[in-house]
Design an enzyme around this catalytic site. Structure first.
Site, short mmCIF file in Angstrom:
data_model
loop_
_atom_site.label_atom_id
_atom_site.label_comp_id
_atom_site.label_asym_id
_atom_site.label_seq_id
_atom_site.Cartn_x
_atom_site.Cartn_y
_atom_site.Cartn_z
CE LYS A 177 -4.45 -1.74 1.51
NZ LYS A 177 -5.57 -1.63 2.45
NE ARG A 209 -7.68 -8.49 0.27
CZ ARG A 209 -7.34 -7.59 -0.64
NH1 ARG A 209 -6.46 -6.64 -0.33
NH2 ARG A 209 -7.87 -7.61 -1.85
#
Length: 371
Positions: free
Chosen positions: A305, A340
């Site tokens: 991210k 995840r």
């Protein structure tokens, strides 16, 4: 204005014997804490903060006003709650140790791997098979990008993207989650063999989703995102991001309970990167153990991210493995039950080494002093 109370674990340790007589296991897993912050907030401002040992905490809770004492007592019980495994067809996902959820995007525009598997079912299945061989616990299939600025997808197209892949994964015996916020997609995915619903809107986007999840009995992941239907990343304004996210997730959990979703079927996700600044994301990572006070297993998703790029000379998404692994390890240390990730093999390897160190710490008494 009513006050709120929070119990935040501090002083995380490798094992209970790292701090004899003090440390307790968090959420029945491999994370332990010996000190806790007991916080009271009123009007958006923290009005009381005490750092207490596990032994002193119950007495401090009992001295709170009745409503706060009731809530604090529930949080203290939740922090020590042992979570039962979550069923995925014939498979069980253990909640007393961390697991890995592998990302399988069948989209043209996901921020990291958009287009790699779109309209390429054989390539998608080959990638899924590699993740399974590497030790993934769940494969998370998504047909819509939720990155900032991504265009909305018609639900018919989303169904056509995810259902053929889910059907083939189901035939392989994989544990599968559907990453969607649309009720029709969720229903089609569950019918095709998906086991878990992973909704980035925490079942807010589509009013029918709550009903479908409740009727199906499927486990659900409720992720925090501040924005509404048009833009999940909007309205990211917080008085205290950690406590605000906690409150929002509690409200969504309670809405699900009221709708008939069993408590043991609910997982929560703080929504790293969704309507949050770099400072917000860092604060949430540092405060992850607090989320266990909600009494639900925690999924953590920060793989590749933007926050990693922001801290590493704007490294592009495909060059964020080091940061992704570090954040995954921080999640393991905080007691998160699932991470995840895109890079499954590397994360599973890191998890196994971390687990070996924790197992060794649980049986190592060399640091324990004699009476």
């Amino acid at each position: 204005m009513s006050a709120s109370v929070y119990i935040r674990p501090l002083s995380l340790s490798h094992s209970p014997q790292s701090d004899p007589g003090e440390a307790v296991r968090i959420a029945g897993g491999l994370a332990c804490a010996s000190r806790f912050a007991l916080l009271v907030r009123e009007g958006g401002r923290i009005t009381s903060q005490r750092v207490l040992s596990a032994q002193a905490l119950p007495e401090a809770i009992a001295m709170l006003p009745d409503a706060l004492a009731l809530e604090a007592g529930a949080q203290w019980a939740a922090l020590r709650k042992v979570h039962a495994p979550i069923g995925c067809g014939e498979r069980l996902l253990r909640m007393d140790q961390p697991g890995v959820m592998g990302i399988l995007n069948v989209t043209p525009d996901s921020f990291s791997d958009g287009g790699r598997f779109l309209d390429k079912p054989d390539a998608a299945i080959d990638h899924a098979a590699a993740m399974i061989a590497a030790g993934v616990g769940v494969i998370d299939v998504g047909g819509e990008s939720t990155r900032p600025g991504a265009a909305a997808v018609w639900e018919g197209d989303e169904i056509k993207r995810v259902v053929p892949v889910i059907e083939r994964l189901s035939a392989m015996g994989a544990a599968i989650s559907i990453d969607s916020r649309r009720s029709s997609v969720i229903a089609a995915a569950l019918a095709a063999g998906a086991h878990i619903v992973n909704d980035v809107s925490a079942l807010r986007h589509d009013p029918r989703s709550m009903e479908i999840v409740a009727a199906s009995g499927a486990p659900v992941v409720l992720m925090h995102a501040p924005g509404g239907a048009d833009n999940l990343h909007a309205d990211g304004h917080y008085t205290d991001v950690v406590l605000d996210v906690f409150d929002d997730l509690r409200a969504r959990r309670d809405a699900c309970l009221a709708a008939g979703i069993a408590r043991e079927k609910i997982m929560i996700d703080p929504g790293i990167g969704f309507g949050k600044s770099l400072a917000d994301n860092l604060a949430l990572v540092n405060a992850l153990p607090l989320l266990h006070a909600l009494g639900q297993p925690v999924l953590f998703a920060a793989s590749r991210k933007r926050m990693i790029g922001a801290l590493s000379s704007e490294a592009p998404a495909h060059q964020r493995l080091g940061g992704s692994l570090l954040l995954a390890i921080r999640a393991f240390e905080a007691g998160c039950q699932m991470v995840r990730v895109h890079d499954v093999a590397e994360t599973v390897q890191a998890m196994r080494v971390w687990r070996g160190l924790r197992d060794a710490a649980l049986t190592d008494f060399s640091l324990v002093g004699e009476d």
